[in-house]
Design a protein around this motif. Structure first.
Motif, PDB file in Angstrom:
ATOM      1  N   THR A 164      86.271  65.122 112.206  1.00 15.22           N
ATOM      2  CA  THR A 164      84.760  65.029 112.309  1.00 15.22           C
ATOM      3  C   THR A 164      84.232  64.388 110.911  1.00 15.22           C
ATOM      4  OG1 THR A 164      84.605  67.348 112.912  1.00 15.22           O
ATOM      5  CG2 THR A 164      82.861  66.650 112.112  1.00 15.22           C
ATOM      6  N   ARG A 191      83.776  73.950 108.350  1.00  8.79           N
ATOM      7  CA  ARG A 191      82.968  74.198 109.434  1.00  8.79           C
ATOM      8  C   ARG A 191      81.499  74.077 108.844  1.00  8.79           C
ATOM      9  NH1 ARG A 191      80.533  78.816 108.761  1.00  8.79           N
ATOM     10  NH2 ARG A 191      81.891  80.746 108.345  1.00  8.79           N
ATOM     11  N   GLU A 192      80.575  73.779 109.723  1.00  6.09           N
ATOM     12  CA  GLU A 192      79.099  73.971 109.109  1.00  6.09           C
ATOM     13  C   GLU A 192      78.693  75.145 108.860  1.00  6.09           C
ATOM     14  OE1 GLU A 192      74.849  72.414 110.445  1.00  6.09           O
ATOM     15  OE2 GLU A 192      76.327  71.831 111.940  1.00  6.09           O
TER      16      GLU A 192
END
Length: 80
Positions: free
Chosen positions: A5, A50-51
């Protein structure tokens, strides 16, 4: 294989390796540099983050307020 990502600088993320929330400073391939409002910096892997969720974003905001307050008190005490 999972695709890496791309994280934009300034994005709030949760690092499962350190169990801490931080702000993305930079990404170099599969490595990220994160920063806390206190100035603490650390490197982690893209696959470990992760966000940040709503609660974690609130935590970051509270840490930023706390850090500003501590700095303000230090400047007042140092000015005596």
């Amino acid at each position: 294989m999972r695709q890496a990502t791309e994280w934009k600088p300034g994005t709030a993320v949760f690092d499962s390796g350190s169990q801490m929330v931080g702000i993305v400073q930079e990404q170099r391939g599969t490595k990220l540099t994160l920063k806390r409002p206190s100035g603490l910096r650390w490197d982690t892997r893209v696959v470990a983050v992760r966000e940040a969720n709503g609660r974690e974003k609130i935590q970051l905001a509270a840490l930023a307020r706390h850090n500003r307050n501590v700095r303000g008190l230090a400047s007042i005490r140092g000015g005596r």
